[in-house]
Design an enzyme around this catalytic site. Structure first.
Site, PDB file in Angstrom:
ATOM      1  N   HIS A 197       6.295 -24.785   2.240  1.00 28.91           N
ATOM      2  CA  HIS A 197       7.719 -24.863   1.900  1.00 28.91           C
ATOM      3  C   HIS A 197       8.392 -26.088   2.517  1.00 28.91           C
ATOM      4  O   HIS A 197       9.451 -26.497   2.059  1.00 28.91           O
ATOM      5  CB  HIS A 197       8.447 -23.570   2.278  1.00 28.91           C
ATOM      6  CG  HIS A 197       8.558 -23.339   3.734  1.00 28.91           C
ATOM      7  ND1 HIS A 197       7.542 -22.798   4.483  1.00 28.91           N
ATOM      8  CD2 HIS A 197       9.571 -23.580   4.601  1.00 28.91           C
ATOM      9  CE1 HIS A 197       7.926 -22.714   5.731  1.00 28.91           C
ATOM     10  NE2 HIS A 197       9.147 -23.185   5.844  1.00 28.91           N
ATOM     11  N   GLU A 202      10.619 -25.107  17.633  1.00 30.39           N
ATOM     12  CA  GLU A 202      11.209 -23.785  17.447  1.00 30.39           C
ATOM     13  C   GLU A 202      11.695 -23.258  18.792  1.00 30.39           C
ATOM     14  O   GLU A 202      11.089 -23.565  19.828  1.00 30.39           O
ATOM     15  CB  GLU A 202      10.169 -22.805  16.905  1.00 30.39           C
ATOM     16  CG  GLU A 202       9.619 -23.180  15.548  1.00 30.39           C
ATOM     17  CD  GLU A 202       8.563 -22.174  15.087  1.00 30.39           C
ATOM     18  OE1 GLU A 202       8.849 -21.440  14.143  1.00 30.39           O
ATOM     19  OE2 GLU A 202       7.479 -22.123  15.680  1.00 30.39           O
ATOM     20  N   HIS A 232       2.084 -28.056   7.760  1.00 34.48           N
ATOM     21  CA  HIS A 232       3.421 -28.651   7.645  1.00 34.48           C
ATOM     22  C   HIS A 232       3.486 -30.095   8.157  1.00 34.48           C
ATOM     23  O   HIS A 232       3.978 -30.990   7.479  1.00 34.48           O
ATOM     24  CB  HIS A 232       4.443 -27.829   8.434  1.00 34.48           C
ATOM     25  CG  HIS A 232       4.536 -26.408   8.004  1.00 34.48           C
ATOM     26  ND1 HIS A 232       4.509 -26.016   6.691  1.00 34.48           N
ATOM     27  CD2 HIS A 232       4.670 -25.266   8.711  1.00 34.48           C
ATOM     28  CE1 HIS A 232       4.617 -24.699   6.620  1.00 34.48           C
ATOM     29  NE2 HIS A 232       4.712 -24.219   7.830  1.00 34.48           N
ATOM     30  N   LYS A 269       0.602 -19.940   3.173  1.00 29.63           N
ATOM     31  CA  LYS A 269      -0.177 -20.409   4.312  1.00 29.63           C
ATOM     32  C   LYS A 269      -0.436 -19.233   5.257  1.00 29.63           C
ATOM     33  O   LYS A 269       0.367 -18.307   5.271  1.00 29.63           O
ATOM     34  CB  LYS A 269       0.545 -21.536   5.029  1.00 29.63           C
ATOM     35  CG  LYS A 269       1.723 -21.053   5.887  1.00 29.63           C
ATOM     36  CD  LYS A 269       1.961 -21.914   7.075  1.00 29.63           C
ATOM     37  CE  LYS A 269       2.546 -21.107   8.192  1.00 29.63           C
ATOM     38  NZ  LYS A 269       3.003 -21.764   9.346  1.00 29.63           N
ATOM     39  N   LYS A 292       6.621 -23.664  20.248  1.00 26.79           N
ATOM     40  CA  LYS A 292       7.501 -22.499  20.309  1.00 26.79           C
ATOM     41  C   LYS A 292       8.225 -22.496  21.650  1.00 26.79           C
ATOM     42  O   LYS A 292       7.750 -23.082  22.613  1.00 26.79           O
ATOM     43  CB  LYS A 292       6.681 -21.223  20.163  1.00 26.79           C
ATOM     44  CG  LYS A 292       6.068 -21.089  18.779  1.00 26.79           C
ATOM     45  CD  LYS A 292       5.629 -19.695  18.494  1.00 26.79           C
ATOM     46  CE  LYS A 292       5.208 -19.536  17.053  1.00 26.79           C
ATOM     47  NZ  LYS A 292       6.319 -19.665  16.092  1.00 26.79           N
ATOM     48  N   ARG A 308       0.826  -1.218   0.000  1.00 23.68           N
ATOM     49  CA  ARG A 308       0.000   0.000   0.000  1.00 23.68           C
ATOM     50  C   ARG A 308       0.849   1.252   0.000  1.00 23.68           C
ATOM     51  O   ARG A 308       0.487   2.242  -0.611  1.00 23.68           O
ATOM     52  CB  ARG A 308      -0.913   0.009   1.243  1.00 23.68           C
ATOM     53  CG  ARG A 308      -2.036  -0.990   1.153  1.00 23.68           C
ATOM     54  CD  ARG A 308      -2.729  -1.141   2.474  1.00 23.68           C
ATOM     55  NE  ARG A 308      -1.814  -1.645   3.498  1.00 23.68           N
ATOM     56  CZ  ARG A 308      -2.153  -1.981   4.721  1.00 23.68           C
ATOM     57  NH1 ARG A 308      -3.401  -1.852   5.103  1.00 23.68           N
ATOM     58  NH2 ARG A 308      -1.265  -2.451   5.575  1.00 23.68           N
ATOM     59  N   LYS A 329      11.675 -28.905   0.874  1.00 27.84           N
ATOM     60  CA  LYS A 329      13.000 -29.087   1.465  1.00 27.84           C
ATOM     61  C   LYS A 329      13.683 -30.315   0.875  1.00 27.84           C
ATOM     62  O   LYS A 329      13.030 -31.311   0.586  1.00 27.84           O
ATOM     63  CB  LYS A 329      12.879 -29.227   2.994  1.00 27.84           C
ATOM     64  CG  LYS A 329      12.583 -27.906   3.673  1.00 27.84           C
ATOM     65  CD  LYS A 329      12.524 -28.067   5.170  1.00 27.84           C
ATOM     66  CE  LYS A 329      12.257 -26.747   5.854  1.00 27.84           C
ATOM     67  NZ  LYS A 329      13.413 -25.844   5.873  1.00 27.84           N
TER      68      LYS A 329
HETATM   69  P1  NAP Z   1       4.263  -8.693   6.924  1.00 30.67           P
HETATM   70  O1  NAP Z   1       5.723  -8.553   7.200  1.00 30.67           O
HETATM   71  O2  NAP Z   1       3.302  -8.098   7.887  1.00 30.67           O
HETATM   72  O3  NAP Z   1       4.016  -8.038   5.488  1.00 30.67           O
HETATM   73  C1  NAP Z   1       2.740  -7.842   4.962  1.00 30.67           C
HETATM   74  C2  NAP Z   1       2.890  -7.252   3.569  1.00 30.67           C
HETATM   75  O4  NAP Z   1       1.597  -7.102   2.987  1.00 30.67           O
HETATM   76  C3  NAP Z   1       3.540  -5.888   3.559  1.00 30.67           C
HETATM   77  O5  NAP Z   1       4.273  -5.733   2.373  1.00 30.67           O
HETATM   78  C4  NAP Z   1       2.328  -4.950   3.533  1.00 30.67           C
HETATM   79  O6  NAP Z   1       2.706  -3.702   3.031  1.00 30.67           O
HETATM   80  C5  NAP Z   1       1.411  -5.752   2.600  1.00 30.67           C
HETATM   81  N1  NAP Z   1      -0.001  -5.442   2.763  1.00 30.67           N
HETATM   82  C6  NAP Z   1      -0.738  -5.497   3.900  1.00 30.67           C
HETATM   83  N2  NAP Z   1      -2.010  -5.146   3.654  1.00 30.67           N
HETATM   84  C7  NAP Z   1      -2.089  -4.888   2.324  1.00 30.67           C
HETATM   85  C8  NAP Z   1      -3.135  -4.483   1.470  1.00 30.67           C
HETATM   86  N3  NAP Z   1      -4.385  -4.243   1.916  1.00 30.67           N
HETATM   87  N4  NAP Z   1      -2.862  -4.325   0.164  1.00 30.67           N
HETATM   88  C9  NAP Z   1      -1.613  -4.535  -0.312  1.00 30.67           C
HETATM   89  N5  NAP Z   1      -0.582  -4.928   0.453  1.00 30.67           N
HETATM   90  C10 NAP Z   1      -0.814  -5.101   1.752  1.00 30.67           C
HETATM   91  O7  NAP Z   1       3.824 -10.194   6.737  1.00 30.67           O
HETATM   92  P2  NAP Z   1       4.738 -11.450   6.304  1.00 30.67           P
HETATM   93  O8  NAP Z   1       5.448 -11.983   7.491  1.00 30.67           O
HETATM   94  O9  NAP Z   1       5.549 -11.086   5.105  1.00 30.67           O
HETATM   95  O10 NAP Z   1       3.625 -12.546   5.948  1.00 30.67           O
HETATM   96  C11 NAP Z   1       2.743 -12.407   4.849  1.00 30.67           C
HETATM   97  C12 NAP Z   1       1.845 -13.653   4.803  1.00 30.67           C
HETATM   98  O11 NAP Z   1       2.646 -14.789   4.591  1.00 30.67           O
HETATM   99  C13 NAP Z   1       1.084 -13.898   6.110  1.00 30.67           C
HETATM  100  O12 NAP Z   1      -0.188 -14.417   5.825  1.00 30.67           O
HETATM  101  C14 NAP Z   1       1.925 -14.930   6.826  1.00 30.67           C
HETATM  102  O13 NAP Z   1       1.155 -15.735   7.692  1.00 30.67           O
HETATM  103  C15 NAP Z   1       2.449 -15.728   5.644  1.00 30.67           C
HETATM  104  N6  NAP Z   1       3.728 -16.394   5.935  1.00 30.67           N
HETATM  105  C16 NAP Z   1       4.802 -15.666   6.381  1.00 30.67           C
HETATM  106  C17 NAP Z   1       6.003 -16.314   6.634  1.00 30.67           C
HETATM  107  C18 NAP Z   1       7.230 -15.545   7.091  1.00 30.67           C
HETATM  108  O14 NAP Z   1       8.285 -16.163   7.259  1.00 30.67           O
HETATM  109  N7  NAP Z   1       7.148 -14.249   7.290  1.00 30.67           N
HETATM  110  C19 NAP Z   1       6.106 -17.706   6.443  1.00 30.67           C
HETATM  111  C20 NAP Z   1       4.996 -18.402   5.971  1.00 30.67           C
HETATM  112  C21 NAP Z   1       3.813 -17.728   5.713  1.00 30.67           C
HETATM  113  P3  NAP Z   1       1.848  -2.352   3.357  1.00 30.67           P
HETATM  114  O15 NAP Z   1       1.541  -2.375   4.818  1.00 30.67           O
HETATM  115  O16 NAP Z   1       2.724  -1.221   2.923  1.00 30.67           O
HETATM  116  O17 NAP Z   1       0.631  -2.453   2.521  1.00 30.67           O
END
Ligand code: NAP
Length: 496
Positions: free
Chosen positions: A180, A218, A242, A150, A342, A51, A184
């Site tokens: 993912h 973890e 997983h 996920k 965790k 955004r 692996k």
């Molecule tokens: P995050 O760090 O909170 O990032 C969220 C991203 O989405 C940011 O780029 C945010 O940017 C964008 N966003 C949020 N609302 C939006 C909207 N309405 N329109 C467009 N963009 C939007 O989250 P994350 O850790 O990367 O995780 C993202 C998803 O992947 C989650 O569902 C999480 O459960 C899953 N996941 C994450 C991991 C991991 O290792 N992090 C692993 C497996 C799965 P803006 O706020 O600028 O819009």
């Protein structure tokens, strides 16, 4: 670099959530690794969507900072960065709004034959809205694929809603639900061990296997994900996806071919053969835990209830242990013990196949105790496969027997570093191969089984058992497996 790197088909990567943690930690570094391996064609572009409005230059600077933070210094090759950074662009779009889509369409242009990957690294409630807006903007072509991170929903109902909305825009063969763990190397090797060797085939059943353990432990707490995690818990966050995927790969019948439908059909059969855990089975077959303050790796850590974003009276589990029965010819009588949590003592993910003891020992008591054979597949921290066998200790002193591991360390054996699972899986998406991704019916079958436990927990209304951070979870998890005359495999980390 690993050999046999073939260039990928030209592709535009559109990463929704392009400024988020997942993009910086995994997605951009994995694409970088592909670029380093000369696999990304010169015209490939990576468009990060979020955004917040920002110039391409600002996005490049943000990506450099984020990627350097998550990559090892020797992986971040400055020469490759010069090329890679030129691929990076940013698009400011609110997934729930109407602006920004025409500009994205203009950037992508009319390119019906070019592969287009829409990677949805956002909260799952945005999956439907994003797909619908992509369609309305005319961005969905025959060559488009969508990748769903996920969690796919919070329960069966929400998973079905997401699948409906995404499925109304993309055909099933264009939808890649990523887990993912399945990408692996060790998990791939599980398939190689089982189906490329004759050795295990006759043993892979209840005649020779005593039980199976799957652990994903973890040391971290909920970190910045408290708000999400407190509505999720370990069962939804880890087991539904997983751990069940790993269980499926251990338990499935040999697929006819290594292709998308053969493999996924077999996994689906396993999910459907899982014995439901209802209200009456909960005490014997499940343990829910929640961490309290303690010490991990020598450092004092807070308890779950003191973490930010957590309700002070939260009943969410941060640990779960299960005894799972697979009701079919091959596995009846072989329990699968799953545990994940965790703030446990050690970061480790592994699958342990515990074979039965030899039926009769010909050795005198002075030879030592005969340990039953064990196959240990370590997913992390160091991917490896070890087969524990009994052998004679060399030298004099009679027939002294000792358990020794036959050790297959990928890094040592194949002399190149093991790639992250995302590197492989992103390549599979570009190639249009969903074999290692979850099909809709798999996700929903996993939710059906998981919901039986969630409902049983809810009707019993018991709070999770406390455990001290830095331990292996509540003592009831140990009692659960010991009631069956077995113990958790805990020589983890000792190279065994
Ligand atoms: P995050 O760090 O909170 O990032 C969220 C991203 O989405 C940011 O780029 C945010 O940017 C964008 N966003 C949020 N609302 C939006 C909207 N309405 N329109 C467009 N963009 C939007 O989250 P994350 O850790 O990367 O995780 C993202 C998803 O992947 C989650 O569902 C999480 O459960 C899953 N996941 C994450 C991991 C991991 O290792 N992090 C692993 C497996 C799965 P803006 O706020 O600028 O819009």
């Amino acid at each position: 670099m690993p050999p046999l790197n073939r260039p990928l088909t030209p592709c535009d990567y559109v990463v929704f959530g392009g400024t988020g943690d997942l993009a910086m930690r995994k997605l951009l570094p994995s694409l970088f690794q592909r670029d380093r391996g000369e696999q990304l064609p010169p015209e490939d572009r990576i468009i990060g969507v979020s955004r917040q409005a920002m110039s391409d230059d600002r996005y490049v600077a943000m990506a450099e900072e984020g990627m350097r933070r998550h990559m090892k210094p020797d992986e971040f090759d400055p020469a490759v960065w010069d090329r890679f950074s030129g691929r990076l662009h940013h698009a400011a779009i609110d997934a729930t709004g109407e602006s920004g889509w025409p500009e994205l369409a203009e950037t992508l242009g009319a390119a019906p034959d070019r592969v287009r990957m829409f990677y949805l690294a956002t909260a799952p409630d945005l999956f439907g809205p994003i797909c619908e807006r992509l369609q309305a903007a005319g961005l969905v072509t025959e060559q488009s694929r969508v990748v769903l991170e996920k969690p796919i929903g919070h329960d069966l109902y929400s998973a079905r809603c997401i699948n409906e909305r995404v499925g109304a825009v993309f055909s099933e063969h264009q939808i890649f639900r990523i887990d993912h763990y399945v990408g692996k190397e060790t998990v791939q090797n599980l398939m190689a061990l089982r189906f490329a060797n004759v050795l295990f085939q006759p043993l892979w059943n209840s005649t020779s296997i005593d039980h199976v353990q799957i652990t994903v432990a973890e040391t971290i707490g909920v970190e910045s994900r408290g708000g999400y995690y407190d509505h999720s818990g370990a069962l939804r966050d880890m087991v539904q996806n997983h751990l069940l995927q790993l269980l499926c790969l251990v338990a499935m019948e040999p697929p006819l071919h290594l292709d998308k439908d053969s493999v996924r059909d077999e996994k689906l059969k396993v999910l459907r053969a899982l014995k439901p855990i209802g209200r009456d089975q909960v005490p014997a077959c499940t343990v829910r835990g929640q961490y309290r303050a303690g010490a991990v790796d020598g450092a004092a850590v807070r308890g779950y209830l003191e973490e930010s974003g957590i309700a002070p009276d939260s009943g969410t589990e941060t640990f779960v242990a299960l005894r799972v029965d697979v009701q079919n010819w091959r596995w009846t009588g072989v329990p699968f013990y799953l545990r994940t949590g965790k703030r446990l003592q050690q970061k480790v993910s592994e699958i342990v196949i515990q074979f039965k003891p030899v039926p009769y020992s010909i050795f005198p008591p002075t030879s030592g105790e005969l340990a039953a054979n064990r196959l240990v597949l370590r997913l992390q921290p160091d991917e490896a496969v070890r087969l524990h066998l009994m052998a004679k200790e060399p030298g004099p002193g009679g027939m002294r027997l000792r358990e020794v591991p036959l050790n297959l360390s990928f890094a040592e054996t194949f002399k190149h570093p093991v790639s992250d699972a995302y590197v492989r899986l992103l390549g599979d998406v570009v190639r249009g191969d969903p074999t290692l991704f979850m099909r809709r019916d798999e996700v929903e079958a996993a939710w059906v089984w998981t919901e039986s436990i969630l409902e049983a927990w809810q009707t019993r209304g018991e709070p999770p058992k406390p455990y001290i951070a830095g331990t292996w979870g509540p003592s009831t998890a140990i009692a659960m497996i010991e009631r069956d005359g077995r113990t958790w495999h805990e020589d983890v980390g000792g190279g065994q």
